[in-house]
Design an enzyme around this catalytic site. Structure first.
Site, PDB file in Angstrom:
ATOM      1  N   GLY A 128       3.482   1.896 -12.234  1.00  0.00           N
ATOM      2  CA  GLY A 128       4.465   1.806 -11.162  1.00  0.00           C
ATOM      3  C   GLY A 128       5.498   0.738 -11.479  1.00  0.00           C
ATOM      4  O   GLY A 128       6.680   0.859 -11.143  1.00  0.00           O
ATOM      5  N   TYR A 135       5.908  -4.560  -2.599  1.00  0.00           N
ATOM      6  CA  TYR A 135       5.369  -4.738  -3.938  1.00  0.00           C
ATOM      7  C   TYR A 135       5.816  -3.531  -4.749  1.00  0.00           C
ATOM      8  O   TYR A 135       5.376  -2.429  -4.490  1.00  0.00           O
ATOM      9  CB  TYR A 135       3.838  -4.825  -3.926  1.00  0.00           C
ATOM     10  CG  TYR A 135       3.226  -5.228  -5.245  1.00  0.00           C
ATOM     11  CD1 TYR A 135       3.323  -4.391  -6.369  1.00  0.00           C
ATOM     12  CD2 TYR A 135       2.543  -6.418  -5.410  1.00  0.00           C
ATOM     13  CE1 TYR A 135       2.772  -4.747  -7.583  1.00  0.00           C
ATOM     14  CE2 TYR A 135       1.996  -6.786  -6.625  1.00  0.00           C
ATOM     15  CZ  TYR A 135       2.120  -5.944  -7.715  1.00  0.00           C
ATOM     16  OH  TYR A 135       1.560  -6.289  -8.927  1.00  0.00           O
ATOM     17  N   VAL A 192       4.351   5.182  -5.258  1.00  0.00           N
ATOM     18  CA  VAL A 192       3.314   4.868  -6.259  1.00  0.00           C
ATOM     19  C   VAL A 192       1.920   4.829  -5.647  1.00  0.00           C
ATOM     20  O   VAL A 192       0.953   5.368  -6.198  1.00  0.00           O
ATOM     21  CB  VAL A 192       3.645   3.532  -6.955  1.00  0.00           C
ATOM     22  CG1 VAL A 192       2.473   3.007  -7.773  1.00  0.00           C
ATOM     23  CG2 VAL A 192       4.886   3.688  -7.839  1.00  0.00           C
ATOM     24  N   LYS A 193       1.784   4.188  -4.501  1.00  0.00           N
ATOM     25  CA  LYS A 193       0.434   3.980  -3.973  1.00  0.00           C
ATOM     26  C   LYS A 193       0.066   4.975  -2.863  1.00  0.00           C
ATOM     27  O   LYS A 193      -1.100   5.324  -2.707  1.00  0.00           O
ATOM     28  CB  LYS A 193       0.326   2.554  -3.427  1.00  0.00           C
ATOM     29  CG  LYS A 193      -1.104   2.091  -3.180  1.00  0.00           C
ATOM     30  CD  LYS A 193      -1.195   0.590  -3.126  1.00  0.00           C
ATOM     31  CE  LYS A 193      -2.615   0.097  -2.949  1.00  0.00           C
ATOM     32  NZ  LYS A 193      -2.671  -1.366  -2.811  1.00  0.00           N
TER      33      LYS A 193
HETATM   34  C1  LIG Z   1       3.952   0.489  -3.874  1.00  0.00           C
HETATM   35  C2  LIG Z   1       3.693   0.017  -5.279  1.00  0.00           C
HETATM   36  N1  LIG Z   1       4.621   0.206  -6.230  1.00  0.00           N
HETATM   37  C3  LIG Z   1       4.416  -0.213  -7.507  1.00  0.00           C
HETATM   38  C4  LIG Z   1       3.264  -0.869  -7.855  1.00  0.00           C
HETATM   39  C5  LIG Z   1       3.063  -1.291  -9.289  1.00  0.00           C
HETATM   40  O1  LIG Z   1       2.213  -0.377  -9.910  1.00  0.00           O
HETATM   41  P1  LIG Z   1       1.415  -0.823 -11.231  1.00  0.00           P
HETATM   42  O2  LIG Z   1       0.446  -1.893 -10.832  1.00  0.00           O
HETATM   43  O3  LIG Z   1       0.750   0.451 -11.690  1.00  0.00           O
HETATM   44  O4  LIG Z   1       2.419  -1.326 -12.214  1.00  0.00           O
HETATM   45  C6  LIG Z   1       2.256  -1.083  -6.904  1.00  0.00           C
HETATM   46  C7  LIG Z   1       1.032  -1.837  -7.279  1.00  0.00           C
HETATM   47  N2  LIG Z   1       0.347  -2.397  -6.403  1.00  0.00           N
HETATM   48  C8  LIG Z   1      -0.717  -3.372  -6.619  1.00  0.00           C
HETATM   49  C9  LIG Z   1      -1.084  -3.616  -8.051  1.00  0.00           C
HETATM   50  C10 LIG Z   1      -1.662  -4.962  -8.264  1.00  0.00           C
HETATM   51  C11 LIG Z   1      -2.981  -5.207  -7.612  1.00  0.00           C
HETATM   52  C12 LIG Z   1      -2.961  -5.136  -6.130  1.00  0.00           C
HETATM   53  N3  LIG Z   1      -2.931  -3.817  -5.630  1.00  0.00           N
HETATM   54  C13 LIG Z   1      -1.933  -2.907  -5.850  1.00  0.00           C
HETATM   55  O5  LIG Z   1      -2.035  -1.780  -5.428  1.00  0.00           O
HETATM   56  C14 LIG Z   1       2.482  -0.637  -5.598  1.00  0.00           C
HETATM   57  O6  LIG Z   1       1.547  -0.823  -4.621  1.00  0.00           O
END
Ligand SMILES: Cc1ncc(COP(=O)(O)O)c(/C=N/[C@@H]2CCCCNC2=O)c1O
Length: 440
Positions: free
Chosen positions: A113, A140, A241-242
């Site tokens: 992401g 994020y 992404v999430k």
């Molecule tokens: C809405 C959204 N967009 C992009 C990202 C970044 O994705 P990547 O961690 O695959 O690079 C994320 C990543 N989120 C974090 C990743 C780090 C650990 C904490 N939990 C997450 O879901 C996201 O939630």
């Protein structure tokens, strides 16, 4: 001491960099099957985390195993840069088919992401010749310079935001410090003063704010925002992404908000656990220039074969509808716990993107201390379930289970969460137990 005498966790501590860790429990894995993780020693742990989201088909799903095995045995190169490959082109065709949008569009593949949002920032600035961006406090979008620069999560305050980014409050119906109208008025004021709208390339939107606290925006807010931006030629980027790909109960979470994005960013679940992301957008942006956003192994045939299996399975197993159904059972069960535990201030989300907002006081809605949140997760691990926490005050239990979660597993998860809260209130977990898991 040779490593065979050490636990996996001890070995991890000796070789894995702390900068890449976000650990919520001592859980160390040797396998995973279905919706259960296999801990070193063989214990099965119900996965309510989805490994922070990517495991939307759980672990070892036959469709992914078969697609990856076939693709890696007869590997059509290892890069999309130099040569088209069948799995990548097929996946791009499928992504364009399932993503609402008009006109000529193209797909860019990445590994995460973070790199997908990073690419979107760079190509939008170059193609629109506008250098400002709008995003949200609590957002994020990634952990690379470009995607961090347009994020607003407290975990990233070690890095300065990108010059020219406007971070707006994301209205939270449970803590209405800023109403939707307040935020829209603030944006209008920014446009009139310090942020000329014709200098803004794009707004980055999470249709449900995940890491910022599993916040479902007030109805109509995002649509109102989109209409304002459209008036000024500001591109709408939705970060799915999430919470995308069926997790929210619809194929795309932005569909709950009536958004019509210019660019859509996919990641996490797209690869079903393999590193894969994508940006879908209009050709006038995505075809800006050749060799503009290059990652050698992005779009490789193995990860994109997994992506193809993920999309096919979401359709064949009707996983968006299943997320809505199982998510309601899970959410209703967690809400029922609220009748017994004052600490549960709010249970919210969409489908199988669920948050439990823990409060020290139901009236003031003061968040519980992070140690309390961490203890509940730690106890949940001991009782047999894996889940995490999010939120700018580290007080929101986060549930992002595989979309293949069964109704029985949802009930099992609710029971474990309830018992965890009970046991923490009874003092069964010490501050020392969680000291090394207070990571963000
Ligand atoms: C809405 C959204 N967009 C992009 C990202 C970044 O994705 P990547 O961690 O695959 O690079 C994320 C990543 N989120 C974090 C990743 C780090 C650990 C904490 N939990 C997450 O879901 C996201 O939630």
């Amino acid at each position: 001491m040779n490593t065979s005498e050490l636990s996996l966790r001890e070995r991890d501590a000796r070789v894995i960099a702390e900068i890449g860790r976000l650990r919520f429990s001592p859980l160390s894995l040797v396998g995973g099957r279905g919706n259960r993780l296999i801990e070193e020693g063989g214990r099965e742990v119900l996965d309510l985390s989805g490994s922070a989201g990517p495991a939307i088909l759980g672990y070892g799903h036959p469709a992914i195993v078969e697609a990856v095995e076939r693709s890696v045995r007869d590997m059509a190169g290892a890069s999309l840069l130099l040569y088209p490959n069948e799995p990548a082109v097929s996946l791009a065709e499928e992504l364009l088919a399932i993503t609402p949008g008009e006109g000529e569009r193209r797909v860019w593949f990445g590994h995460s992401g973070s790199d997908a949002n990073d690419c979107a920032v760079r190509v939008l600035q170059a193609a629109t010749r506008r250098s400002r961006f709008i995003s949200f406090i609590g957002s994020y979008h990634g952990n690379l310079s470009g995607s961090m620069g347009i994020s607003g999560h407290t975990a990233m305050t070690h890095t300065l935001p990108r010059p020219g980014v406007v971070l707006l409050p994301y209205p939270d119906p449970f803590r209405p410090q800023f109403s939707a109208d307040d935020v829209l008025a603030l944006l209008d004021y920014q446009f009139e003063t310090t942020c000329p709208p014709d200098q803004v390339a794009a707004i980055f939107i999470e249709p449900l704010m995940s890491d910022g606290g599993l916040i479902v925006p007030p109805p109509g807010f995002l649509f109102g925002l989109q209409e304002r931006c459209r008036r000024h030629g500001i591109k709408i980027v939705v970060d799915e992404v999430k919470v995308g790909l069926g997790r929210s109960g619809l194929m795309h979470c932005f569909q709950h908000e009536g958004l019509t994005p210019d660019l859509v960013v996919f990641g996490k679940g797209l690869g079903g656990g393999l590193p894969l992301s994508a940006v879908v957008g209009p050709s006038e942006i995505m075809d800006h220039a050749p060799a503009f956003a290059l990652l050698t192994t992005a779009g490789n045939p193995v990860a994109t074969a997994a992506g193809g299996a993920v999309l096919k399975t979401i359709a064949s197993e009707n996983l968006a509808a299943r997320s809505a159904r199982t998510g309601k059972l899970f959410t209703d069960g967690l809400r029922a716990l609220g009748a017994k535990y004052e600490m549960i201030g709010d249970v919210r989300g969409r489908g199988l993107a669920v948050g439990v907002d823990l409060v020290a006081d139901r009236q003031t809605r003061e968040p519980v201390p992070a140690t309390t949140t961490a203890k509940i997760i730690y106890r949940g691990y001991q009782l047999g379930a894996a889940f995490t926490y999010v939120g700018l005050k580290a007080n929101v239990l986060e549930f992002m289970p595989p979309l293949t979660l069964s109704e029985d597993e949802a009930a099992e998860g609710v029971a474990i969460v309830g018992q965890s809260i009970e046991d923490v209130l009874a003092g069964k977990v010490s501050d020392k137990d969680v000291a090394s898991f207070m990571m963000w």
